[in-house]
Design an enzyme around this catalytic site. Sequence first.
Site, PDB file in Angstrom:
ATOM      1  N   GLU A  47       0.840  -1.215   0.000  1.00 14.88           N
ATOM      2  CA  GLU A  47       0.000   0.000   0.000  1.00 14.88           C
ATOM      3  C   GLU A  47       0.870   1.258   0.000  1.00 14.88           C
ATOM      4  O   GLU A  47       0.553   2.248  -0.663  1.00 14.88           O
ATOM      5  CB  GLU A  47      -0.937   0.013   1.220  1.00 14.88           C
ATOM      6  CG  GLU A  47      -1.924  -1.143   1.286  1.00 14.88           C
ATOM      7  CD  GLU A  47      -3.072  -1.032   0.284  1.00 14.88           C
ATOM      8  OE1 GLU A  47      -3.162  -0.022  -0.436  1.00 14.88           O
ATOM      9  OE2 GLU A  47      -3.872  -1.986   0.216  1.00 14.88           O
ATOM     10  N   ARG A  89       0.606   3.767  -3.225  1.00 13.01           N
ATOM     11  CA  ARG A  89      -0.034   5.069  -2.976  1.00 13.01           C
ATOM     12  C   ARG A  89       0.994   6.172  -2.783  1.00 13.01           C
ATOM     13  O   ARG A  89       0.909   7.235  -3.401  1.00 13.01           O
ATOM     14  CB  ARG A  89      -0.946   4.987  -1.750  1.00 13.01           C
ATOM     15  CG  ARG A  89      -2.033   3.939  -1.899  1.00 13.01           C
ATOM     16  CD  ARG A  89      -3.099   4.032  -0.822  1.00 13.01           C
ATOM     17  NE  ARG A  89      -3.831   2.766  -0.738  1.00 13.01           N
ATOM     18  CZ  ARG A  89      -5.098   2.637  -0.403  1.00 13.01           C
ATOM     19  NH1 ARG A  89      -5.821   3.696  -0.101  1.00 13.01           N
ATOM     20  NH2 ARG A  89      -5.677   1.462  -0.341  1.00 13.01           N
ATOM     21  N   THR A 122      -1.181   0.697 -10.262  1.00 12.88           N
ATOM     22  CA  THR A 122      -2.469   0.145  -9.847  1.00 12.88           C
ATOM     23  C   THR A 122      -3.294   1.122  -9.017  1.00 12.88           C
ATOM     24  O   THR A 122      -4.476   0.920  -8.791  1.00 12.88           O
ATOM     25  CB  THR A 122      -2.266  -1.190  -9.086  1.00 12.88           C
ATOM     26  OG1 THR A 122      -3.521  -1.860  -8.976  1.00 12.88           O
ATOM     27  CG2 THR A 122      -1.658  -0.958  -7.710  1.00 12.88           C
ATOM     28  N   ASP A 131      -5.316  -9.710  -7.868  1.00  8.47           N
ATOM     29  CA  ASP A 131      -5.730  -8.862  -8.997  1.00  8.47           C
ATOM     30  C   ASP A 131      -4.569  -8.165  -9.702  1.00  8.47           C
ATOM     31  O   ASP A 131      -4.334  -8.328 -10.904  1.00  8.47           O
ATOM     32  CB  ASP A 131      -6.782  -7.819  -8.544  1.00  8.47           C
ATOM     33  CG  ASP A 131      -6.394  -7.090  -7.252  1.00  8.47           C
ATOM     34  OD1 ASP A 131      -5.346  -7.403  -6.660  1.00  8.47           O
ATOM     35  OD2 ASP A 131      -7.162  -6.198  -6.833  1.00  8.47           O
TER      36      ASP A 131
HETATM   37  C1  DMJ Z   1      -6.453   0.355  -4.969  1.00  5.56           C
HETATM   38  O1  DMJ Z   1      -5.689   0.629  -3.859  1.00  5.56           O
HETATM   39  C2  DMJ Z   1      -5.652  -0.321  -6.032  1.00  5.56           C
HETATM   40  O2  DMJ Z   1      -6.335  -0.230  -7.237  1.00  5.56           O
HETATM   41  C3  DMJ Z   1      -5.381  -1.763  -5.720  1.00  5.56           C
HETATM   42  O3  DMJ Z   1      -4.668  -2.443  -6.715  1.00  5.56           O
HETATM   43  C4  DMJ Z   1      -6.699  -2.465  -5.561  1.00  5.56           C
HETATM   44  N1  DMJ Z   1      -7.559  -1.806  -4.670  1.00  5.56           N
HETATM   45  C5  DMJ Z   1      -7.659  -0.409  -4.531  1.00  5.56           C
HETATM   46  C6  DMJ Z   1      -8.920   0.180  -5.107  1.00  5.56           C
HETATM   47  O4  DMJ Z   1     -10.032  -0.578  -5.026  1.00  5.56           O
END
Ligand code: DMJ
Length: 589
Positions: A178, A182, A572, A311
């Site tokens: 995370e 982010r 992502t 994912d």
């Molecule tokens: C985000 O933090 C990113 O897209 C992550 O890969 C998956 N989940 C969240 C959003 O839903």
Amino acid sequence: MSEATLRKRGALDATDDDVETVDASKLEQPRKHRPRPFFSKTLGSLVVSIILFLWLQTDFLQNLLGSRISTVKEWEVVPGGVVRQVDFSADIPKRDAIVKAFKHAWAAYERDAMGNDEYHPIEKKGSNLTEAGGIGYFIVDSIDTMQIMGLQEEYESARNWVANKQSFERDGNFNTFETTIRVLGGLLSAYHFSDDDPIFLERAQDLADRLLSAFDTPSGLPKPMVNLKMRTGVNDAGYASLVSTAEASTLQLELRYLSFLTDNDEYWHKAEKVMKVIKAARLPSGLAPIYMSADNGQFLISDIRLGSRSDSYYEYLLKQYIQTNRTESVYREMYEDAMQAIHKTLLLKGVKKHMTWTAELLPQHRPANQIDWQLQPKQDHLVCFLGGSLMLGATVTGARVRSVPIPPTASDLSIAGKRDWMTGSQLIETCMDTYDTPTGLAPEIAHFYVPDDGRERVGEQDWYIKGNESPDNPSYDARYILRPETVESLFIAFRLTGDIRYRDYGWKIFQAIEKYCRVETGGYASILDVSNAQSKLEDKMETFLMSETLKYLYLLFSDANVLPLNEYVFNTEAHPFPVFTPSIRTGFS
Ligand code: DMJ
């Protein structure tokens, strides 16, 4: 802070199943879903591996899945076959409405919680991920959206905070993944869009140097947490070497770009080592279970799915190939294998409307070390990234020409490209169908009817929200937490087709967010039950509303030459990085 606590705070994409799987006390007990190494040195494990191999190679799963999707028969640029309108100019009123929403969210955060990692719009207060103080989680995740939207005042305020207040000298445990997607991702794209303002790169390097301690494991797979001040990786509280597949394989775009910017190969090599380990451990089928061991770099017997904890593994296979200007063919191969496997084993058709959806597989331990894979007919909202990703992949790995026209014709794509394109566009329709609720918002998890499931078929849809019978006590699955995946796919699909339907879909979702999630006094909250127009709100405004949901909506209504998909790759968390040709090459194949 433990991973479990982070999850409670909503910082991780966990489902109820995950919480069960990694719970420390439960892992001590013999349990059906307890993660175990796939390839231990014992004979028993070898037998398991062989059986698993055979099952995943044969038609076993296909028979199990029954109504498995068939291969592409007919080429359709969009479902229904008719592209409604190709117009790439900005839809200014709608685009401006998205900017207004972003300002509404930011102003409330800035007023009530500036500097805090998280924001709670109803209580009008902030909170931090650890007691050691904030690291700019919310602010940094928002910056590039301000830059892209041209919000100068907001940008100055955020930049000022980064320059004067941000510190990573925090004696607390931060989630490696995370924090990378982010904060590191946000700093790197802010650096790019600020025309190389050195403060962002300095901060990014400082953070990355601390995060590198996570990779100090026998296999090179990163530990799930890092104490940023102590510069030490921290294990999962319950199962020492447990690593989530998606978390380990979703740091590569960020570290590679940093390496490119700083000329320091160490970031590159750490990221690349992870991919090498995963490639070596990967199942012959191309699918990846959700857990690995940082000790031996092997997969653990654990769920196979496309949602939480796996994912972005699939997402980053494609994006690593794109980021490196298509020079790293190893990622292309891994991606192609994985998409083939998804088509072979996880795609199904609904029993009513025949919509395309993706299943999960749960390992069930049987006597004599055998494993059955049990179909779990559920699809996380998180899986909705896949529609756009497949379409994008079709124009890259599935293209017969370097530059595919918009929209592509059948002859521009290979057989696999056409297959991926069609599946992608169908999955987008399914995701949109999950927004067909009384609030116009989609649940966190949709369950699908399958033949002989003994369930009463309620309504006309292929799916339902499980356990959501009591409006006073909505199920976990019924929430909408401002997630971006569907609008992300809409943005990509619009850019690749020019079909106005995708803008219409996006506008509908935005209006639903405005109607049900907007907090009048400022900000947006999650809603607890998408099937109830009177649903209560949950007091949390996720940072991905700022970095992803509103950015993708803004881009959907912008002129198509803003951040073209052939020049940028989105991490992502929707932080765009420019595509570049690397000077070093991946050292494995
Ligand atoms: C985000 O933090 C990113 O897209 C992550 O890969 C998956 N989940 C969240 C959003 O839903």
